[in-house]
Design a protein around this motif. Structure first.
Motif, PDB file in Angstrom:
ATOM      1  N   VAL A   1     -10.635  14.966  31.309  1.00 31.47           N
ATOM      2  CA  VAL A   1      -9.515  15.710  31.898  1.00 31.47           C
ATOM      3  C   VAL A   1      -8.179  14.981  31.745  1.00 31.47           C
ATOM      4  N   LEU A   2      -8.231  13.668  31.478  1.00 30.50           N
ATOM      5  CA  LEU A   2      -7.008  12.885  31.308  1.00 30.50           C
ATOM      6  C   LEU A   2      -7.271  11.749  30.327  1.00 30.50           C
ATOM      7  N   LYS A   3      -6.319  11.548  29.410  1.00 30.79           N
ATOM      8  CA  LYS A   3      -6.466  10.470  28.425  1.00 30.79           C
ATOM      9  C   LYS A   3      -5.178   9.653  28.343  1.00 30.79           C
ATOM     10  N   ALA A   4      -5.362   8.358  28.254  1.00 27.11           N
ATOM     11  CA  ALA A   4      -4.252   7.478  27.871  1.00 27.11           C
ATOM     12  C   ALA A   4      -4.576   6.997  26.465  1.00 27.11           C
ATOM     13  N   GLU A   5      -3.691   7.316  25.531  1.00 24.62           N
ATOM     14  CA  GLU A   5      -3.935   6.982  24.128  1.00 24.62           C
ATOM     15  C   GLU A   5      -3.021   5.851  23.695  1.00 24.62           C
ATOM     16  N   CYS A   6      -3.553   4.640  23.740  1.00 18.43           N
ATOM     17  CA  CYS A   6      -2.847   3.440  23.274  1.00 18.43           C
ATOM     18  C   CYS A   6      -1.434   3.349  23.867  1.00 18.43           C
ATOM     19  N   ILE A   7      -1.339   3.475  25.196  1.00 17.58           N
ATOM     20  CA  ILE A   7      -0.007   3.475  25.814  1.00 17.58           C
ATOM     21  C   ILE A   7       0.505   2.044  26.018  1.00 17.58           C
ATOM     22  N   THR A   8       1.776   1.887  25.781  1.00 21.26           N
ATOM     23  CA  THR A   8       2.469   0.605  25.980  1.00 21.26           C
ATOM     24  C   THR A   8       3.677   0.855  26.869  1.00 21.26           C
ATOM     25  N   THR A   9       3.856  -0.008  27.863  1.00 23.64           N
ATOM     26  CA  THR A   9       5.030   0.083  28.738  1.00 23.64           C
ATOM     27  C   THR A   9       5.897  -1.151  28.523  1.00 23.64           C
ATOM     28  N   MET A  10       7.064  -1.163  29.125  1.00 26.05           N
ATOM     29  CA  MET A  10       8.031  -2.233  28.881  1.00 26.05           C
ATOM     30  C   MET A  10       7.491  -3.615  29.251  1.00 26.05           C
ATOM     31  N   ASN A  11       6.774  -3.703  30.383  1.00 28.71           N
ATOM     32  CA  ASN A  11       6.418  -5.028  30.880  1.00 28.71           C
ATOM     33  C   ASN A  11       4.935  -5.289  31.085  1.00 28.71           C
ATOM     34  N   ALA A  12       4.114  -4.223  31.227  1.00 29.14           N
ATOM     35  CA  ALA A  12       2.765  -4.466  31.745  1.00 29.14           C
ATOM     36  C   ALA A  12       1.627  -4.118  30.793  1.00 29.14           C
ATOM     37  N   LEU A  13       1.709  -2.966  30.125  1.00 29.07           N
ATOM     38  CA  LEU A  13       0.561  -2.462  29.358  1.00 29.07           C
ATOM     39  C   LEU A  13       0.814  -2.570  27.862  1.00 29.07           C
ATOM     40  N   LEU A  14      -0.238  -2.929  27.130  1.00 25.54           N
ATOM     41  CA  LEU A  14      -0.134  -3.077  25.686  1.00 25.54           C
ATOM     42  C   LEU A  14      -1.271  -2.315  25.024  1.00 25.54           C
ATOM     43  N   CYS A  15      -0.929  -1.196  24.379  1.00 24.38           N
ATOM     44  CA  CYS A  15      -1.896  -0.331  23.691  1.00 24.38           C
ATOM     45  C   CYS A  15      -3.128  -0.088  24.567  1.00 24.38           C
ATOM     46  N   PHE A  16      -2.871   0.458  25.742  1.00 22.82           N
ATOM     47  CA  PHE A  16      -3.931   0.662  26.730  1.00 22.82           C
ATOM     48  C   PHE A  16      -4.491   2.073  26.602  1.00 22.82           C
ATOM     49  N   SER A  17      -5.823   2.184  26.569  1.00 19.90           N
ATOM     50  CA  SER A  17      -6.470   3.492  26.450  1.00 19.90           C
ATOM     51  C   SER A  17      -7.524   3.665  27.536  1.00 19.90           C
ATOM     52  N   LEU A  18      -7.648   4.903  28.020  1.00 18.08           N
ATOM     53  CA  LEU A  18      -8.752   5.234  28.926  1.00 18.08           C
ATOM     54  C   LEU A  18      -8.990   6.728  28.888  1.00 18.08           C
ATOM     55  N   GLU A  19     -10.163   7.123  29.371  1.00 17.73           N
ATOM     56  CA  GLU A  19     -10.499   8.532  29.550  1.00 17.73           C
ATOM     57  C   GLU A  19     -11.029   8.722  30.962  1.00 17.73           C
ATOM     58  N   LEU A  20     -10.559   9.770  31.623  1.00 14.64           N
ATOM     59  CA  LEU A  20     -11.043  10.145  32.945  1.00 14.64           C
ATOM     60  C   LEU A  20     -11.776  11.470  32.810  1.00 14.64           C
ATOM     61  N   HIS A  21     -12.944  11.565  33.455  1.00 18.06           N
ATOM     62  CA  HIS A  21     -13.782  12.748  33.313  1.00 18.06           C
ATOM     63  C   HIS A  21     -13.782  13.592  34.584  1.00 18.06           C
ATOM     64  N   LYS A  22     -14.133  14.843  34.415  1.00 16.81           N
ATOM     65  CA  LYS A  22     -14.223  15.769  35.547  1.00 16.81           C
ATOM     66  C   LYS A  22     -15.281  15.268  36.524  1.00 16.81           C
ATOM     67  N   GLY A  23     -14.922  15.170  37.807  1.00 20.66           N
ATOM     68  CA  GLY A  23     -15.876  14.733  38.827  1.00 20.66           C
ATOM     69  C   GLY A  23     -16.142  13.246  38.835  1.00 20.66           C
ATOM     70  N   GLU A  24     -15.260  12.465  38.197  1.00 15.31           N
ATOM     71  CA  GLU A  24     -15.467  11.017  38.119  1.00 15.31           C
ATOM     72  C   GLU A  24     -14.518  10.277  39.064  1.00 15.31           C
ATOM     73  N   ILE A  25     -15.044   9.222  39.693  1.00 14.69           N
ATOM     74  CA  ILE A  25     -14.195   8.244  40.381  1.00 14.69           C
ATOM     75  C   ILE A  25     -14.145   7.018  39.477  1.00 14.69           C
ATOM     76  N   LEU A  26     -13.004   6.827  38.842  1.00 17.25           N
ATOM     77  CA  LEU A  26     -12.815   5.714  37.919  1.00 17.25           C
ATOM     78  C   LEU A  26     -12.066   4.604  38.641  1.00 17.25           C
ATOM     79  N   GLY A  27     -12.740   3.476  38.845  1.00 20.07           N
ATOM     80  CA  GLY A  27     -12.125   2.348  39.524  1.00 20.07           C
ATOM     81  C   GLY A  27     -11.352   1.474  38.554  1.00 20.07           C
ATOM     82  N   ILE A  28     -10.189   1.000  38.985  1.00 20.37           N
ATOM     83  CA  ILE A  28      -9.358   0.086  38.200  1.00 20.37           C
ATOM     84  C   ILE A  28      -9.115  -1.154  39.055  1.00 20.37           C
ATOM     85  N   GLY A  29      -9.559  -2.310  38.563  1.00 19.57           N
ATOM     86  CA  GLY A  29      -9.404  -3.544  39.330  1.00 19.57           C
ATOM     87  C   GLY A  29      -8.837  -4.664  38.491  1.00 19.57           C
ATOM     88  N   GLY A  30      -8.477  -5.748  39.153  1.00 19.97           N
ATOM     89  CA  GLY A  30      -7.922  -6.915  38.474  1.00 19.97           C
ATOM     90  C   GLY A  30      -7.040  -7.684  39.441  1.00 19.97           C
TER      91      GLY A  30
END
Length: 502
Positions: A265-294
Motif C-alpha cells: 500500500v506504500l513504497k519508498a523507492e530509494c529516497i534520499t533526504t538532505m540530512n538523514a536518509l540515503l537511498c532508503f527503500s521500504l514496502e508497507l503492506h495492507k494489514g501490517e504493523i511495520l516497526g522502525i527502530g534504531g
C-alpha cells in the motif's frame, strides 16, 4: 539504599482545582535530602501538578508548602529557580527563535550586560561551560535552538536547570524525549545530585525505570496520594494495582502471530533526504504493523516525516502503488487517507490553544459539510464526541482547550482525529510517549484493532519492548539505512536487534 537526610520540601494539605476538575485533593508529601523520589500514576493523577506548584510554575488553590524549613510560595518559576528549585518540564521548554545560550540563561541575562549592551561572546562561553558540565560538547551555544532536534533541545533544558546545581531537581517525563545515551546522562546527573545531599523528584510512566533509579515511589491516583513505597518494598504488580485501582494484566502487547496481506500500500523507492536518509527503500503492506527502530540519530524520525511529505525528498519517491500517486507533501498524503502522529505532539500534532473538539474536527472539514458546502455544527459535534467517548478522553467538555489536558489525554486527541478520519495508512512516531500504563494498553489494543480492520501502520519507536510486542516486521535503521530486517513469525531476539542498532 542511600541514607536520607532532613526534609527539604514539604507539602501539606494541598488542593488544586481547574474549574470543576480536582487535580490535587489534600496532598501531603515530604521530600528529603539525598533521595530520588519517584512519582507515578495515570495521566491526570496530579504528578506534574504538585511538582509544578513546588517549582513555582502555578499556584495551589489551598494548602501550604515549606522549603528548607521556611514557608514557601514562589510567585514564579524564575523565583523558584533562583532559590534552588529547578524543573525540566514535560513538553518543549526552549524558545526556538533565540540562541541556545539565550535559552540557557533565560531570565538571567544581567551577568552578561553592561548597561544596555549584551556581551554575547561571554554568554556563549558560559553556555558552553554549562553544556560541558552535563557532558554535552556537540551543541553550539551561538546557534538558534530551532537548529537542534527534540532530544538536543531537551539537553539544553537540562544544562539550564543544572547550571546552578539546584537543591531540588525536578525531572518531569524527560526521558521519553531522550535516546538511551541521553537517558544515561540524565540518570548520572540525578544520582550525582542525590549523592551530594540534594533531592530529585523524578516523574515517569516507565515503571522499570522508576524501580531502578528511585529510593521511594509515591503513587498518585485522581489527585490523591495512594501510597509511599520504599525501595525494598517495590513490586511491579502491586504498584500497578495502586496506580489504577484495579488489576492490570501483565501483557499489553499482541499475543498472536497473524500475518498480513501481500498487497503493497506504500513504497519508498530509494529516497534520499538532505540530512538523514540515503537511498532508503521500504514496502508497507495492507494489514501490517511495520516497526522502525534504531538509535535516535539513525534517521527513523526523519523517515516518518518523509513518508508523509513533511520532509523534502531530494531523490527517489514515496509512492502509493494502488493509485500511482507520488507523495510530495502532507496535503497529498492526507487526501489519500494517510495519517501522521508526530513524536512532538505539542508543536506538530496539536493546536494547543484550540479545543478538544476543534483538534479532532480538523481532519473532518470535508466530511462534516451539509450539501457539500457549509460546515454542519451537528455533524462536527457528533464527529468529535464519538472519539471523546470511545477513547475516554478526560476533559471537562469538548470545548476545553487541549493545552489543559494531561499528556496521555493529549495523545488520545491526536489518535482520535486520525481514527475519526478513518485513515488507511498511519505513521506513528513514538505513539505512546509520555502516557501511562493504562493508556498504553488501550493504545496498543487500538493499534491492533486497526490492523485487524486492514489498516496499515508504521510504528517508529525508541522503546524496544513496544517494537517487539507490536510489530509484524521490524526494520532496524543505522546511519539512514536499513541495517537489519526481522519477522515476528521467526521470533525477535533483543540482543540481535541491539547489535544492528549500534
Amino acid at each position: 539504599m542511600r541514607e536520607k537526610g532532613e526534609i527539604l520540601v514539604e507539602v501539606k494539605d494541598m488542593c488544586k482545582n481547574f474549574g470543576v476538575t480536582v487535580a490535587l485533593n489534600h496532598v501531603d508529601m515530604a521530600i528529603r535530602r539525598g533521595e530520588v523520589r519517584g512519582l507515578i500514576g495515570e495521566n491526570g493523577s496530579g504528578k506534574s501538578t504538585v511538582s509544578s506548584i513546588i517549582a513555582g510554575i502555578q499556584q495551589a488553590t489551598s494548602g501550604e508548602m515549606f522549603y528548607k524549613g521556611q514557608p514557601w510560595k514562589p510567585a514564579s518559576n524564575l523565583e523558584a529557580s533562583r532559590s534552588g528549585i529547578g524543573m525540566i518540564v514535560q513538553e518543549a521548554g526552549t524558545i526556538d527563535s533565540i540562541s541556545v545560550a539565550e535559552n540557557i540563561f533565560l531570565g538571567n541575562y544581567g551577568q552578561f550586560k553592561k548597561g544596555p549592551v549584551m556581551n554575547r561572546a561571554k554568554m556563549n562561553a558560559e553556555a558552553k561551560k554549562a553544556l560541558e558540565k552535563i557532558g554535552v560538547t556537540h551543541i553550539n551555544p551561538a546557534l538558534p535552538a530551532r537548529m537542534y532536534d527534540m532530544q538536543e533541545r531537551k539537553l539544553i533544558e537540562i544544562a539550564r536547570t543544572m547550571y546552578s546545581d539546584p537543591d531540588v531537581f525536578v525531572v518531569d517525563e524527560t526521558t521519553t524525549a531522550l535516546s538511551q545515551s541521553g537517558r544515561e546522562l540524565l540518570y548520572r546527573l540525578m544520582h550525582h545530585a542525590a549523592a551530594e545531599n540534594r533531592a530529585v523528584i523524578f516523574i515517569s510512566h516507565d515503571l522499570e525505570e522508576l524501580m531502578e533509579h528511585c529510593d521511594t515511589l509515591t503513587v498518585l491516583r485522581d489527585g490523591v496520594i495512594i501510597d509511599n513505597i520504599e525501595r525494598e518494598d517495590f513490586e511491579a504488580g502491586d504498584i500497578k494495582r495502586k496506580m489504577v485501582g484495579r488489576e492490570i494484566k501483565g501483557n499489553y502487547y499482541r499475543v498472536d502471530n497473524d500475518g498480513y496481506s501481500g498487497e503493497t500500500v506504500l513504497k519508498a523507492e530509494c529516497i534520499t533526504t538532505m540530512n538523514a536518509l540515503l537511498c532508503f527503500s521500504l514496502e508497507l503492506h495492507k494489514g501490517e504493523i511495520l516497526g522502525i527502530g534504531g538509535l535516535s540519530e539513525c534517521g527513523m524520525h526523519e523517515l516518518g516525516k518523509a513518508l508523509y511529505g513533511l520532509e523534502e525528498v531530494v531523490d527517489g519517491r514515496v509512492l502509493l502503488p494502488g493509485s500511482g500517486t507520488v507523495i510530495k507533501n502532507a496535503k497529498t498524503a492526507f487526501r489519500n487517507k494517510m495519517g501522521y502522529v508526530s513524536k512532538n505532539r505539542d508543536t506538530e500534532s496539536l493546536e494547543l490553544e484550540a479545543s478538544v473538539a476543534a483538534n479532532i474536527q480538523s481532519t473532518g472539514l470535508d466530511k462534516n459539510r451539509s450539501f457539500g458546502l457549509f460546515l454542519s455544527f451537528k455533524k462536527e459535534k457528533k464527529y468529535a464526541q464519538l472519539q471523546v467517548d470511545s477513547l475516554a478522553i478526560k476533559c471537562v467538555n469538548m470545548l476545553q482547550p487541549v493545552k489543559a489536558l494531561s499528556g496521555g489525554n493529549k495523545q488520545k486527541v491526536v489518535f482520535g482525529k486520525w481514527i475519526a478520519d478513518d485513515a488507511d495508512i498511519l505513521i506513528l512516531d513514538c505513539p505512546t510517549r509520555g502516557v501511562d500504563i493504562g493508556v498504553k494498553a488501550a493504545m496498543y489494543q487500538l493499534i491492533y484493532e486497526m490492523k485487524k480492520k486492514g489498516k496499515s501502520i508504521i510504528m517508529i519507536s525508541e522503546e524496544m519492548p513496544e517494537l517487539i510486542g507490536m510489530s509484524d516486521r521490524l526494520l532496524v535503521l543505522k546511519d539512514g539505512k536499513v541495517n537489519g530486517e526481522f519477522l515476528r513469525k521467526d521470533g525477535y531476539h533483543q540482543n540481535e536487534l541491539i547489535e544492528c542498532m549500534i
